[in-house]
Design an enzyme around this catalytic site. Structure first.
Site, PDB file in Angstrom:
ATOM      1  N   LEU A 103       0.822  -1.202   0.000  1.00 41.22           N
ATOM      2  CA  LEU A 103       0.000   0.000   0.000  1.00 41.22           C
ATOM      3  C   LEU A 103       0.861   1.258   0.000  1.00 41.22           C
ATOM      4  CD1 LEU A 103      -2.386  -1.434   2.696  1.00 41.22           C
ATOM      5  CD2 LEU A 103      -2.925  -1.200   0.267  1.00 41.22           C
ATOM      6  N   PRO A 104       0.293   2.391  -0.436  1.00 44.53           N
ATOM      7  CA  PRO A 104       1.102   3.601  -0.625  1.00 44.53           C
ATOM      8  C   PRO A 104       1.561   4.295   0.659  1.00 44.53           C
ATOM      9  CG  PRO A 104      -0.887   3.638  -2.002  1.00 44.53           C
ATOM     10  CD  PRO A 104      -1.052   2.517  -1.028  1.00 44.53           C
ATOM     11  N   THR A 136       6.050   0.638   2.197  1.00 41.43           N
ATOM     12  CA  THR A 136       7.103   1.485   2.768  1.00 41.43           C
ATOM     13  C   THR A 136       6.443   2.519   3.654  1.00 41.43           C
ATOM     14  OG1 THR A 136       8.563   1.170   0.864  1.00 41.43           O
ATOM     15  CG2 THR A 136       8.970   3.103   2.246  1.00 41.43           C
ATOM     16  N   LYS A 221      14.268   0.037   5.492  1.00 42.38           N
ATOM     17  CA  LYS A 221      13.890   0.624   4.199  1.00 42.38           C
ATOM     18  C   LYS A 221      14.093   2.138   4.208  1.00 42.38           C
ATOM     19  CE  LYS A 221      12.356   1.091   0.067  1.00 42.38           C
ATOM     20  NZ  LYS A 221      10.995   0.795  -0.385  1.00 42.38           N
TER      21      LYS A 221
END
Length: 276
Positions: A103-104, A136, A221
């Site tokens: 997902l964004p 992320t 990340k």
């Protein structure tokens, strides 16, 4: 100026669209599957630029997928090829042993997991024993959702486990890496769950790296993205300086590609999209 150039590259990479849907039926596996039964039924939520290819690679590897996305057109790619789709994340959870979300934003993750008709809707016992978030997002959100999931109960006990587990597993490699199936997964959470799911990760990627406790995958990340951003700024400034001194962009590209300046940020897309 260097910051604007770096932002342009990130925007260009994020806007890369998936190619046409690969044939699914031609890559279906026989009933004598190599996939462990505890990983066989996967619910995949979020089939955008990255998730589209990741889900497609799982299908080609023989996993039984169920898909959800807010974008009905994105789901149509799958339903037209005989892959089940559901209207809500909760419905996906009802038919899945494992959930993967891509997902964004952090708010999207919270909505899918804890929102109305989300994966944890109603506080009911869960069928999925493992929930993997490849988004992320910030480590705090990853840890908060993981803690909430750890308080749930499984509908059916899995081995010695009666509670579901979450792994945060963001990726590196971009859209091209997702399509080629050579992503790198940075995974945080229970190591036992990471080991049990490694074959699933390797159906979507080439490398998996265990980073430690919940949220550490998301933290890794962020660190990776910071290093990449610094590299991008350096390449931007070097191109700008070189051209101001009379060297063409194509000449600089040849130099960077065959010298110590060689790095991810100097890829051809940067020159093609920005300098020409």
């Amino acid at each position: 100026m260097s910051i604007s150039r770096a932002k342009f590259l990130l925007k260009t990479l994020n806007n890369l669209k998936p190619n046409s849907f690969h044939s699914i039926s031609s890559r279906r596996y026989s009933s004598e599957s190599h996939i462990p039964s505890h990983l066989e039924k996967v619910g995949f939520i979020g089939v955008g630029n990255m998730g589209f290819h990741m889900a497609n690679n799982l299908i080609k590897a023989g996993y039984q997928l169920t898909i959800h996305d807010k974008d009905l057109n994105a789901m149509k790619h799958f339903s037209d090829n005989g892959i089940p789709t559901k209207e809500t994340p909760f419905e996906v959870a009802e038919t899945s042993d494992v959930i993967v979300t891509m997902l964004p934003t952090s708010s999207n993750v919270l909505e899918v997991y804890t929102g109305q008709y989300g994966l944890l809707h109603g506080g009911n016992p869960l069928r999925p024993w493992l929930l993997i978030d490849a988004s992320t997002i910030d480590p705090q959100t990853s840890r908060r959702v993981s803690a909430t999931i750890s308080e749930c109960i499984l509908k059916e006990k899995r081995g010695h486990r009666d509670r579901p587990v979450m792994l945060d597993a963001p990726v590196s490699g971009g859209v091209l890496g997702a399509e080629a199936g050579n992503l790198t997964f940075m995974v945080g959470g229970l190591e036992e769950a990471y080991m049990a799911a490694e074959s699933l990760f390797l159906s979507m990627g080439k490398h998996t790296i265990y980073c430690g406790r919940s949220g550490n995958g998301s933290a890794a990340k962020i660190c990776n993205n910071l290093a990449m951003a610094v590299s991008m700024l350096g390449v931007s400034e070097a191109f700008s300086l070189g051209q101001s001194l009379g060297i063409t962009a194509s000449t600089l590209t040849k130099i960077f590609n065959s010298s110590s300046a060689r790095c991810w940020s100097r890829y051809k897309i940067f020159v093609d999209e920005y300098f020409y």
